[in-house]
Design an enzyme around this catalytic site. Sequence first.
Site, PDB file in Angstrom:
ATOM      1  N   ARG A  51       0.834  -1.211   0.000  1.00 26.01           N
ATOM      2  CA  ARG A  51       0.000   0.000   0.000  1.00 26.01           C
ATOM      3  C   ARG A  51       0.868   1.261   0.000  1.00 26.01           C
ATOM      4  O   ARG A  51       0.567   2.230   0.705  1.00 26.01           O
ATOM      5  CB  ARG A  51      -0.932   0.035   1.220  1.00 26.01           C
ATOM      6  CG  ARG A  51      -1.976  -1.049   1.275  1.00 26.01           C
ATOM      7  CD  ARG A  51      -2.989  -0.930   0.141  1.00 26.01           C
ATOM      8  NE  ARG A  51      -4.135  -1.816   0.351  1.00 26.01           N
ATOM      9  CZ  ARG A  51      -4.140  -3.107   0.035  1.00 26.01           C
ATOM     10  NH1 ARG A  51      -3.080  -3.665  -0.524  1.00 26.01           N
ATOM     11  NH2 ARG A  51      -5.211  -3.840   0.258  1.00 26.01           N
TER      12      ARG A  51
ATOM     13  N   SER B 236     -10.703  -0.580   3.553  1.00 22.58           N
ATOM     14  CA  SER B 236      -9.915  -0.741   4.778  1.00 22.58           C
ATOM     15  C   SER B 236      -9.497   0.632   5.291  1.00 22.58           C
ATOM     16  O   SER B 236      -8.895   1.406   4.551  1.00 22.58           O
ATOM     17  CB  SER B 236      -8.645  -1.544   4.496  1.00 22.58           C
ATOM     18  OG  SER B 236      -8.962  -2.815   4.003  1.00 22.58           O
TER      19      SER B 236
ATOM     20  N   GLU C 272      -4.883   3.739   6.495  1.00 20.80           N
ATOM     21  CA  GLU C 272      -4.582   3.413   5.112  1.00 20.80           C
ATOM     22  C   GLU C 272      -5.181   4.497   4.218  1.00 20.80           C
ATOM     23  O   GLU C 272      -4.683   4.772   3.138  1.00 20.80           O
ATOM     24  CB  GLU C 272      -5.182   2.036   4.796  1.00 20.80           C
ATOM     25  CG  GLU C 272      -4.682   1.392   3.558  1.00 20.80           C
ATOM     26  CD  GLU C 272      -5.764   1.203   2.534  1.00 20.80           C
ATOM     27  OE1 GLU C 272      -5.507   0.518   1.566  1.00 20.80           O
ATOM     28  OE2 GLU C 272      -6.864   1.771   2.686  1.00 20.80           O
TER      29      GLU C 272
HETATM   30  N1  EPU Z   1     -10.824 -10.619  10.493  1.00 17.26           N
HETATM   31  C1  EPU Z   1     -11.533 -10.747  11.658  1.00 17.26           C
HETATM   32  N2  EPU Z   1     -12.549  -9.867  11.901  1.00 17.26           N
HETATM   33  C2  EPU Z   1     -12.872  -8.876  11.018  1.00 17.26           C
HETATM   34  C3  EPU Z   1     -12.131  -8.741   9.835  1.00 17.26           C
HETATM   35  C4  EPU Z   1     -11.096  -9.632   9.583  1.00 17.26           C
HETATM   36  O1  EPU Z   1     -11.286 -11.627  12.485  1.00 17.26           O
HETATM   37  O2  EPU Z   1     -13.807  -8.111  11.303  1.00 17.26           O
HETATM   38  C5  EPU Z   1      -9.760 -11.597  10.209  1.00 17.26           C
HETATM   39  C6  EPU Z   1     -10.194 -12.556   9.100  1.00 17.26           C
HETATM   40  O3  EPU Z   1     -10.895 -13.649   9.594  1.00 17.26           O
HETATM   41  C7  EPU Z   1      -8.886 -12.963   8.497  1.00 17.26           C
HETATM   42  C8  EPU Z   1      -8.026 -11.732   8.656  1.00 17.26           C
HETATM   43  O4  EPU Z   1      -8.623 -10.952   9.690  1.00 17.26           O
HETATM   44  O5  EPU Z   1      -8.296 -14.003   9.216  1.00 17.26           O
HETATM   45  C9  EPU Z   1      -7.888 -10.917   7.371  1.00 17.26           C
HETATM   46  O6  EPU Z   1      -9.156 -10.472   6.914  1.00 17.26           O
HETATM   47  P1  EPU Z   1      -9.502 -10.346   5.354  1.00 17.26           P
HETATM   48  O7  EPU Z   1      -9.144 -11.594   4.667  1.00 17.26           O
HETATM   49  O8  EPU Z   1     -10.888  -9.847   5.237  1.00 17.26           O
HETATM   50  O9  EPU Z   1      -8.484  -9.272   4.789  1.00 17.26           O
HETATM   51  P2  EPU Z   1      -7.897  -7.924   5.434  1.00 17.26           P
HETATM   52  O10 EPU Z   1      -6.481  -8.189   5.826  1.00 17.26           O
HETATM   53  O11 EPU Z   1      -8.803  -7.368   6.437  1.00 17.26           O
HETATM   54  C10 EPU Z   1      -6.828  -7.047   3.193  1.00 17.26           C
HETATM   55  C11 EPU Z   1      -6.808  -5.732   2.475  1.00 17.26           C
HETATM   56  C12 EPU Z   1      -8.087  -5.553   1.664  1.00 17.26           C
HETATM   57  C13 EPU Z   1      -8.184  -6.695   0.663  1.00 17.26           C
HETATM   58  C14 EPU Z   1      -8.173  -8.026   1.438  1.00 17.26           C
HETATM   59  C15 EPU Z   1      -8.121  -9.216   0.520  1.00 17.26           C
HETATM   60  C16 EPU Z   1      -5.431  -4.221   3.792  1.00 17.26           C
HETATM   61  C17 EPU Z   1      -5.405  -3.065   4.741  1.00 17.26           C
HETATM   62  N3  EPU Z   1      -6.644  -4.638   3.419  1.00 17.26           N
HETATM   63  O12 EPU Z   1      -7.888  -6.963   4.138  1.00 17.26           O
HETATM   64  O13 EPU Z   1      -7.973  -4.333   0.947  1.00 17.26           O
HETATM   65  O14 EPU Z   1      -9.360  -6.601  -0.110  1.00 17.26           O
HETATM   66  O15 EPU Z   1      -6.998  -8.103   2.269  1.00 17.26           O
HETATM   67  O16 EPU Z   1      -6.865  -9.340  -0.075  1.00 17.26           O
HETATM   68  O17 EPU Z   1      -4.369  -4.715   3.393  1.00 17.26           O
HETATM   69  C18 EPU Z   1      -8.460  -1.986   1.014  1.00 17.26           C
HETATM   70  O18 EPU Z   1      -7.245  -1.799   0.951  1.00 17.26           O
HETATM   71  O19 EPU Z   1      -9.288  -1.027   1.074  1.00 17.26           O
HETATM   72  C19 EPU Z   1      -8.959  -3.351   1.039  1.00 17.26           C
HETATM   73  C20 EPU Z   1     -10.257  -3.633   1.138  1.00 17.26           C
END
Ligand code: EPU
Length: 335
Positions: A160, A235, A331
């Site tokens: 990012r 995010s 972010e």
């Molecule tokens: N999780 C929770 N509770 C929540 C949300 C997430 O326990 O409320 C846990 C999930 O179960 C999982 C982990 O956290 O084990 C990661 O969650 P998720 O797979 O939804 O991905 P993320 O890390 O929250 C990142 C990016 C997203 C992107 C997704 C998929 C960042 C800051 N965010 O989210 O990007 O779509 O991975 O690759 O890196 C964005 O940048 O705006 C964005 C949406």
Amino acid sequence: MIQKNVSLQSYNTFGIDVRATHFTKVSSPDEFRDAIEKDIQPVLILGGGSNMLLTKDWEGLVIKNDFKGIEIEEEQDNFAIVSVGGGENWHEFVLWSLSRNMGGIENLSLIPGTVGASPIQNIGAYGVELKDTFVKLEALSFETGRKNTFHLEDCKFGYRDSVFKKDLKGKYLITKVYFKLTTKNHQINNSYGAIKQVLSDKKITTPTIQDISEAVIEIRSSKLPDPKELGNSGSFFKNPEIEKPQFEALQKKFPNLVFYELPDERYKIPAGWLIDQCGWKGLRVGNTGCHAQQALVLVNYGGATGNEVWKFAKKVQQSVKKKYGIELTPEVNVF
Ligand code: EPU
């Protein structure tokens, strides 16, 4: 033409109602040079407005990037080089590529925002980042009014992150981005657990790029609120990275800690998980709160001010710091 006293509510996906004293759209280098000649400061560059939180009126000039056009610049046996105007909508470009069976950006389906903004934070999702297909970009300098070209190594892409968020922040308007997309032998990336799950539910064993895109659209639509229905900027925080000693101490204290191992003995902890564990998920305070399906997404239930969201974000930040000793960094760009 420069307009005065314009509401920015429809220009930011959080739907925050602030005004710009001066506002203009630019779609050509001449329009750009006309706009900056008047020297109205400070300048805010606007793409899709999908990665920003506006906390006050913009007393200066807002420039909306409106450079359009998608062109195939070069076609080889296995790939094509495609150039895209900075003002084009990102997801429409993804759909354009899929309709021509061009691969490489299908995992980035449904990311809000514009093509010109995509390199600034090196957008990424489901195991793929913009830098993986990026060739070069053209941008107009606010200092000289002239066009500069930036190749892959010039952009210093990171998680990012890019040079346009650091040393060159606010110094260029990105007018055109070039991508290298596959036209056959596509590299399918279905490493992400959620994608695997959707494909196996649909009994798809050899997915096409179109299948991947559909799976991503399904996952994103189920977790991430549509800004047209509920204001948000995706995010809100980055996923923090920590060093081994801190990681080991944390894991001892919280055996259920979710993490991804990175090279160099570093660990990435999902911010959404941390926020969720602190009890914020689905919680509403006034007109703002944490989304019920994904705690990392802060939302505007309608009528929220930027300051209200920002205050809420800081509370979330403090509680994560208190419980886990981890500092979350936004972010989104906060103005
Ligand atoms: N999780 C929770 N509770 C929540 C949300 C997430 O326990 O409320 C846990 C999930 O179960 C999982 C982990 O956290 O084990 C990661 O969650 P998720 O797979 O939804 O991905 P993320 O890390 O929250 C990142 C990016 C997203 C992107 C997704 C998929 C960042 C800051 N965010 O989210 O990007 O779509 O991975 O690759 O890196 C964005 O940048 O705006 C964005 C949406």
